[in-house]
Scaffold this motif. Structure first.
Motif, PDB file in Angstrom:
ATOM      1  N   LEU A   1      34.720  42.805  52.494  1.00 55.00           N
ATOM      2  CA  LEU A   1      33.667  43.464  53.271  1.00 55.00           C
ATOM      3  C   LEU A   1      32.316  42.787  53.050  1.00 55.00           C
ATOM      4  O   LEU A   1      31.545  42.601  54.001  1.00 55.00           O
ATOM      5  N   PHE A   2      32.018  42.395  51.803  1.00 58.01           N
ATOM      6  CA  PHE A   2      30.757  41.705  51.544  1.00 58.01           C
ATOM      7  C   PHE A   2      30.716  40.370  52.284  1.00 58.01           C
ATOM      8  O   PHE A   2      29.699  40.021  52.887  1.00 58.01           O
ATOM      9  N   SER A   3      31.814  39.626  52.240  1.00 55.72           N
ATOM     10  CA  SER A   3      31.849  38.307  52.891  1.00 55.72           C
ATOM     11  C   SER A   3      31.564  38.398  54.379  1.00 55.72           C
ATOM     12  O   SER A   3      30.909  37.519  54.949  1.00 55.72           O
TER      13      SER A   3
ATOM     14  N   SER B   1      24.953  42.633  65.196  1.00 52.37           N
ATOM     15  CA  SER B   1      24.214  42.801  63.942  1.00 52.37           C
ATOM     16  C   SER B   1      24.367  44.230  63.419  1.00 52.37           C
ATOM     17  O   SER B   1      24.464  44.441  62.205  1.00 52.37           O
ATOM     18  N   PHE B   2      24.436  45.205  64.313  1.00 52.75           N
ATOM     19  CA  PHE B   2      24.650  46.594  63.900  1.00 52.75           C
ATOM     20  C   PHE B   2      26.037  46.758  63.270  1.00 52.75           C
ATOM     21  O   PHE B   2      26.184  47.406  62.226  1.00 52.75           O
ATOM     22  N   LEU B   3      27.055  46.173  63.880  1.00 53.45           N
ATOM     23  CA  LEU B   3      28.401  46.239  63.315  1.00 53.45           C
ATOM     24  C   LEU B   3      28.459  45.552  61.946  1.00 53.45           C
ATOM     25  O   LEU B   3      29.091  46.070  61.018  1.00 53.45           O
ATOM     26  N   LEU B   4      27.806  44.416  61.832  1.00 58.29           N
ATOM     27  CA  LEU B   4      27.779  43.716  60.539  1.00 58.29           C
ATOM     28  C   LEU B   4      27.065  44.555  59.490  1.00 58.29           C
ATOM     29  O   LEU B   4      27.459  44.554  58.319  1.00 58.29           O
ATOM     30  N   TYR B   5      26.015  45.269  59.897  1.00 60.21           N
ATOM     31  CA  TYR B   5      25.346  46.145  58.933  1.00 60.21           C
ATOM     32  C   TYR B   5      26.292  47.244  58.466  1.00 60.21           C
ATOM     33  O   TYR B   5      26.325  47.577  57.279  1.00 60.21           O
ATOM     34  N   LEU B   6      27.066  47.821  59.370  1.00 61.47           N
ATOM     35  CA  LEU B   6      28.025  48.849  58.969  1.00 61.47           C
ATOM     36  C   LEU B   6      29.052  48.292  57.983  1.00 61.47           C
ATOM     37  O   LEU B   6      29.432  48.956  57.017  1.00 61.47           O
TER      38      LEU B   6
ATOM     39  N   ALA C   1      29.637  49.428  54.095  1.00 61.48           N
ATOM     40  CA  ALA C   1      30.955  49.677  53.496  1.00 61.48           C
ATOM     41  C   ALA C   1      31.179  48.765  52.292  1.00 61.48           C
ATOM     42  O   ALA C   1      31.794  49.170  51.298  1.00 61.48           O
ATOM     43  N   ALA C   2      30.660  47.553  52.365  1.00 64.67           N
ATOM     44  CA  ALA C   2      30.756  46.631  51.225  1.00 64.67           C
ATOM     45  C   ALA C   2      29.995  47.181  50.028  1.00 64.67           C
ATOM     46  O   ALA C   2      30.480  47.115  48.887  1.00 64.67           O
TER      47      ALA C   2
ATOM     48  N   GLY D   1      19.565  45.925  54.472  1.00 65.96           N
ATOM     49  CA  GLY D   1      20.229  45.764  55.764  1.00 65.96           C
ATOM     50  C   GLY D   1      19.687  46.729  56.806  1.00 65.96           C
ATOM     51  O   GLY D   1      19.543  46.382  57.972  1.00 65.96           O
ATOM     52  N   ALA D   2      19.365  47.957  56.370  1.00 65.29           N
ATOM     53  CA  ALA D   2      18.799  48.941  57.293  1.00 65.29           C
ATOM     54  C   ALA D   2      17.430  48.487  57.801  1.00 65.29           C
ATOM     55  O   ALA D   2      17.131  48.605  58.998  1.00 65.29           O
ATOM     56  N   LEU D   3      16.609  47.977  56.901  1.00 63.39           N
ATOM     57  CA  LEU D   3      15.298  47.469  57.325  1.00 63.39           C
ATOM     58  C   LEU D   3      15.443  46.286  58.277  1.00 63.39           C
ATOM     59  O   LEU D   3      14.737  46.187  59.282  1.00 63.39           O
TER      60      LEU D   3
END
Length: 192
Positions: A17-19, A52-57, A61-62, A101-103
């Motif tokens: 998930l982090f990757s 980018s929103f999906l990657l933030y999610l 999770a990571a 990531g939220a910012l």
């Protein structure tokens, strides 16, 4: 589920998930040399904002998975100040990843979830710089310190051979270079 299985599952989830989630630092403009055109091209594309929103999610999770991983590791260490500090610092790092990531994605979120158009280059750039700063400094630097502390504690408790402990400390030092995003990818290597 046995404790060994929980450790392995948490490690694989955290690393994978982090990757994937960490790619958000490549998608959203703001780090390094960016131009006004980079911002307008990004914020004119609903697809890029959505990705980018999906990657933030995934990054969120990571962060949860990394917290689970460090909790599983701490359960195997002697319960003392060193292991408690490692877990606390790792949790701070997880918060840094999530908050940063939220910012980073806030201007895109405003655009996606309201009738408001692009917030403007100065605001988007400010949020991007703040998000990257929180993500990389509070997130990655804290995870680097937690990695080093866990490596020391695991060696002290004879849970790993000395070469593996030294490798963990070396990876932690490399992670300090994650202010340039690429060295951050040594973290999932250590987790696995």
């Amino acid at each position: 589920m046995t404790s060994e299985v929980r450790l392995r599952v948490s490690a694989v989830l955290a690393a994978l998930l982090f990757s994937v989630g960490y790619l958000v630092v490549l998608i959203v403009p703001g780090g390094g040399d960016v131009t006004d055109r980079d911002f307008t091209d990004f914020y004119d594309s609903d697809d890029r904002i959505f990705v980018s929103f999906l990657l933030y999610l995934v990054l969120l999770a990571a962060a949860w998975s990394i917290a689970w991983f460090f909790t599983e590791v701490k359960a195997r260490l002697r319960d003392d100040l060193l292991s408690q500090a490692a877990l606390a610092i790792a949790l701070l790092g997880c918060g840094g990843l999530a908050g940063g990531g939220a910012l980073l994605g806030a201007p895109g979120g405003v655009q996606m979830n309201s009738d408001t158009g692009f917030v403007g280059i100065p605001i988007a750039h400010t949020f991007a710089q703040a998000g990257l700063g929180v993500m990389l400094v509070a997130g990655m630097f804290s995870l680097a310190l937690a990695t080093a502390l866990v490596s020391l504690a695991a060696r002290r408790d004879a849970l790993v051979p000395s070469w593996l402990s030294i490798a963990g400390i070396a990876i932690a030092v490399l992670m300090i270079g994650s202010f340039i995003w690429l060295p951050g990818y040594v973290f999932p290597v250590w987790v696995l």
